[in-house]
Design a protein around this motif. Structure first.
Motif, PDB file in Angstrom:
ATOM      1  N   ASN A 111      -0.324   5.534   2.191  1.00 45.58           N
ATOM      2  CA  ASN A 111      -1.617   6.068   2.586  1.00 45.58           C
ATOM      3  C   ASN A 111      -2.717   5.433   1.736  1.00 45.58           C
ATOM      4  O   ASN A 111      -2.773   5.643   0.533  1.00 45.58           O
ATOM      5  CB  ASN A 111      -1.620   7.585   2.420  1.00 45.58           C
ATOM      6  N   PRO A 112      -3.627   4.656   2.346  1.00 46.63           N
ATOM      7  CA  PRO A 112      -4.676   3.998   1.551  1.00 46.63           C
ATOM      8  C   PRO A 112      -5.728   4.970   1.034  1.00 46.63           C
ATOM      9  O   PRO A 112      -6.475   4.647   0.124  1.00 46.63           O
ATOM     10  CB  PRO A 112      -5.293   3.001   2.522  1.00 46.63           C
ATOM     11  N   ASP A 113      -5.792   6.182   1.600  1.00 44.79           N
ATOM     12  CA  ASP A 113      -6.788   7.161   1.161  1.00 44.79           C
ATOM     13  C   ASP A 113      -6.330   7.985  -0.034  1.00 44.79           C
ATOM     14  O   ASP A 113      -7.099   8.759  -0.566  1.00 44.79           O
ATOM     15  CB  ASP A 113      -7.133   8.112   2.313  1.00 44.79           C
ATOM     16  N   SER A 114      -5.050   7.834  -0.416  1.00 47.33           N
ATOM     17  CA  SER A 114      -4.560   8.628  -1.540  1.00 47.33           C
ATOM     18  C   SER A 114      -5.192   8.126  -2.832  1.00 47.33           C
ATOM     19  O   SER A 114      -5.190   6.939  -3.124  1.00 47.33           O
ATOM     20  CB  SER A 114      -3.040   8.569  -1.634  1.00 47.33           C
ATOM     21  N   LYS A 115      -5.751   9.050  -3.566  1.00 45.62           N
ATOM     22  CA  LYS A 115      -6.444   8.733  -4.811  1.00 45.62           C
ATOM     23  C   LYS A 115      -5.588   9.200  -5.974  1.00 45.62           C
ATOM     24  O   LYS A 115      -5.183  10.358  -6.028  1.00 45.62           O
ATOM     25  CB  LYS A 115      -7.796   9.426  -4.830  1.00 45.62           C
ATOM     26  N   LYS A 116      -5.323   8.325  -6.921  1.00 46.20           N
ATOM     27  CA  LYS A 116      -4.523   8.693  -8.086  1.00 46.20           C
ATOM     28  C   LYS A 116      -5.427   9.332  -9.128  1.00 46.20           C
ATOM     29  O   LYS A 116      -6.505   8.839  -9.405  1.00 46.20           O
ATOM     30  CB  LYS A 116      -3.826   7.470  -8.659  1.00 46.20           C
ATOM     31  N   GLU A 117      -4.963  10.442  -9.672  1.00 48.41           N
ATOM     32  CA  GLU A 117      -5.712  11.156 -10.692  1.00 48.41           C
ATOM     33  C   GLU A 117      -4.866  11.312 -11.939  1.00 48.41           C
ATOM     34  O   GLU A 117      -3.648  11.378 -11.869  1.00 48.41           O
ATOM     35  CB  GLU A 117      -6.095  12.555 -10.202  1.00 48.41           C
ATOM     36  N   PHE A 118      -5.539  11.406 -13.059  1.00 47.02           N
ATOM     37  CA  PHE A 118      -4.872  11.726 -14.304  1.00 47.02           C
ATOM     38  C   PHE A 118      -4.632  13.227 -14.350  1.00 47.02           C
ATOM     39  O   PHE A 118      -5.365  14.008 -13.754  1.00 47.02           O
ATOM     40  CB  PHE A 118      -5.706  11.302 -15.510  1.00 47.02           C
ATOM     41  N   ILE A 119      -3.625  13.612 -15.089  1.00 43.90           N
ATOM     42  CA  ILE A 119      -3.334  15.036 -15.222  1.00 43.90           C
ATOM     43  C   ILE A 119      -4.424  15.727 -16.036  1.00 43.90           C
ATOM     44  O   ILE A 119      -4.882  16.801 -15.694  1.00 43.90           O
ATOM     45  CB  ILE A 119      -1.962  15.248 -15.883  1.00 43.90           C
ATOM     46  N   PHE A 120      -4.867  15.081 -17.100  1.00 45.30           N
ATOM     47  CA  PHE A 120      -5.884  15.653 -17.969  1.00 45.30           C
ATOM     48  C   PHE A 120      -7.246  15.056 -17.646  1.00 45.30           C
ATOM     49  O   PHE A 120      -7.368  13.893 -17.305  1.00 45.30           O
ATOM     50  CB  PHE A 120      -5.556  15.407 -19.438  1.00 45.30           C
ATOM     51  N   GLN A 121      -8.267  15.868 -17.791  1.00 48.88           N
ATOM     52  CA  GLN A 121      -9.645  15.430 -17.576  1.00 48.88           C
ATOM     53  C   GLN A 121     -10.364  15.367 -18.922  1.00 48.88           C
ATOM     54  O   GLN A 121      -9.775  15.612 -19.973  1.00 48.88           O
ATOM     55  CB  GLN A 121     -10.354  16.406 -16.628  1.00 48.88           C
TER      56      GLN A 121
END
Length: 87
Positions: free
Chosen positions: A9-19
């Motif tokens: 899925n090209p729309d999937s955005k990877k995020e970090f667990i911590f902000q």
């Protein structure tokens, strides 16, 4: 049984667990721990035959371990903090 990954899925955005909020609290907790260990250091004697009662001062027995424990508590809070939670 193989699981299909969602990388197609090209729309999937990877995020970090911590902000940023988590990292801010982690650095504050780390500062408490470092200050506690700095306050705990020293007080020894160069000559092993001479006793230095400065080892048992309030700073080394009460204050420094308390700062280290507070720092560890802040670290646990920083790990468990959910920055995505709405107020």
């Amino acid at each position: 049984m193989a699981y299909k990954s969602d990388n197609s899925n090209p729309d999937s955005k990877k995020e970090f667990i911590f902000q940023n909020k988590n990292y801010t609290f982690m650095f504050i907790g780390l500062a408490f721990i470092v200050i506690g260990f700095i306050l705990m250091s020293g007080g020894g004697s160069d000559d092993p035959n001479v006793f230095n009662p400065e080892i048992y001062s309030f700073r080394r027995i009460r204050l420094a371990p308390t700062l280290v424990l507070i720092g560890l508590g802040i670290e646990i809070y920083a790990i468990l903090l959910n920055p995505h939670k709405k107020n």
